[in-house]
Design a protein around this motif. Sequence first.
Motif, PDB file in Angstrom:
ATOM      1  N   LYS A 167       5.494   5.750  -6.684  1.00  0.00           N
ATOM      2  CA  LYS A 167       6.733   5.294  -7.048  1.00  0.00           C
ATOM      3  C   LYS A 167       7.841   6.466  -6.911  1.00  0.00           C
ATOM      4  O   LYS A 167       9.060   5.947  -7.209  1.00  0.00           O
ATOM      5  CB  LYS A 167       6.651   4.817  -8.430  1.00  0.00           C
ATOM      6  CG  LYS A 167       6.140   3.422  -8.444  1.00  0.00           C
ATOM      7  CD  LYS A 167       5.625   2.937  -9.809  1.00  0.00           C
ATOM      8  CE  LYS A 167       6.332   2.279 -10.537  1.00  0.00           C
ATOM      9  NZ  LYS A 167       6.042   1.899 -11.828  1.00  0.00           N
ATOM     10  N   LYS A 206       2.681  -1.936 -11.751  1.00  0.00           N
ATOM     11  CA  LYS A 206       3.310  -2.620 -10.554  1.00  0.00           C
ATOM     12  C   LYS A 206       3.504  -1.899  -9.330  1.00  0.00           C
ATOM     13  O   LYS A 206       4.590  -1.698  -8.658  1.00  0.00           O
ATOM     14  CB  LYS A 206       5.059  -2.991 -11.203  1.00  0.00           C
ATOM     15  CG  LYS A 206       5.126  -3.786 -12.159  1.00  0.00           C
ATOM     16  CD  LYS A 206       6.228  -4.109 -12.855  1.00  0.00           C
ATOM     17  CE  LYS A 206       6.424  -5.331 -13.813  1.00  0.00           C
ATOM     18  NZ  LYS A 206       5.483  -5.278 -14.771  1.00  0.00           N
ATOM     19  N   VAL A 207       2.374  -1.474  -8.721  1.00  0.00           N
ATOM     20  CA  VAL A 207       2.250  -0.958  -7.389  1.00  0.00           C
ATOM     21  C   VAL A 207       1.355  -2.002  -6.789  1.00  0.00           C
ATOM     22  O   VAL A 207       0.477  -2.640  -7.587  1.00  0.00           O
ATOM     23  CB  VAL A 207       1.615   0.260  -7.449  1.00  0.00           C
ATOM     24  CG1 VAL A 207       2.930   1.400  -7.794  1.00  0.00           C
ATOM     25  CG2 VAL A 207       0.462   0.849  -7.991  1.00  0.00           C
ATOM     26  N   ARG A 223       6.806  -3.598  -3.770  1.00  0.00           N
ATOM     27  CA  ARG A 223       6.024  -2.439  -4.685  1.00  0.00           C
ATOM     28  C   ARG A 223       5.331  -1.521  -3.529  1.00  0.00           C
ATOM     29  O   ARG A 223       4.739  -1.939  -2.441  1.00  0.00           O
ATOM     30  CB  ARG A 223       4.889  -3.002  -5.519  1.00  0.00           C
ATOM     31  CG  ARG A 223       5.285  -4.146  -6.481  1.00  0.00           C
ATOM     32  CD  ARG A 223       4.165  -4.893  -7.177  1.00  0.00           C
ATOM     33  NE  ARG A 223       4.532  -5.471  -8.164  1.00  0.00           N
ATOM     34  CZ  ARG A 223       4.000  -5.980  -9.309  1.00  0.00           C
ATOM     35  NH1 ARG A 223       2.564  -5.922  -9.137  1.00  0.00           N
ATOM     36  NH2 ARG A 223       4.213  -6.711 -10.118  1.00  0.00           N
TER      37      ARG A 223
END
Length: 247
Positions: free
Chosen positions: A217, A33-34, A5
């Motif tokens: 992302k 989802k970081v 991540r």
Amino acid sequence: MQTERPFVMSVAGFDPSGGAGVLADIKTFEQLKVQGLAICTALTLQTESEFYTLQWQPIDEILSAIDILMKKYKVEAVKIGVVKDAEFLAQIAEKVKTINPEVKIVWDPVLKSTSEFSFFDLNTIHELKNVLRKIDLITPNYNEYEILKEYHLFEQSGSGCSVLIKGGHREDKTGTDILWENGKEISIEPNNTTSVFYPKHGSGCVLSCAIASHLAKGENLKNACRKGKQYIEKFLASNPTLLGFHS
């Protein structure tokens, strides 16, 4: 399956209700989802509806924490929340960009809390023009944008910083955000017009963090803002109270 991540850091206030500030930011990072990191700019005592006290953290301690975390972890994006004045913001942005000039910085310019508590020293607004050159995106609501615009911060030759004007306080086209990027105006319409949206404490914190997460992302700014809007719409529709759910 994503095994690694990207790191995203929030430099913002602490709100014990968990609705705003670094606690809300970390919840957002986790959902998207970081890997979230957090540094506190101010300790507050507040609930979702009332504000009691504020204690600013020393800038030297904040800068030292940024130094330690960014040299240990490869931070891709930084969200900055409440800061007390332009100099405070300038030192944070300068430190971040000195360590990693490529990092994306999103500033959510909290001028006042929803309960009308003033955070930012408006006497220093005219000093922001130089600071904004180090910032990739700011996310004012409609009222904050009107205040900042009076100081000519967003003219073509000015900051070079992109601006997302949130549409929640607009009289017309409620919920339509406007992204100014490289002199171009991009309308970002609501994704879900069938849901009922309820006002939420900390919604600005959550949106700016969602955008920072998508930038980390690898999304471009327009897509990051669109995906951030999807996240905040689910948050606003999550329940009728002022404290939103993140899942």
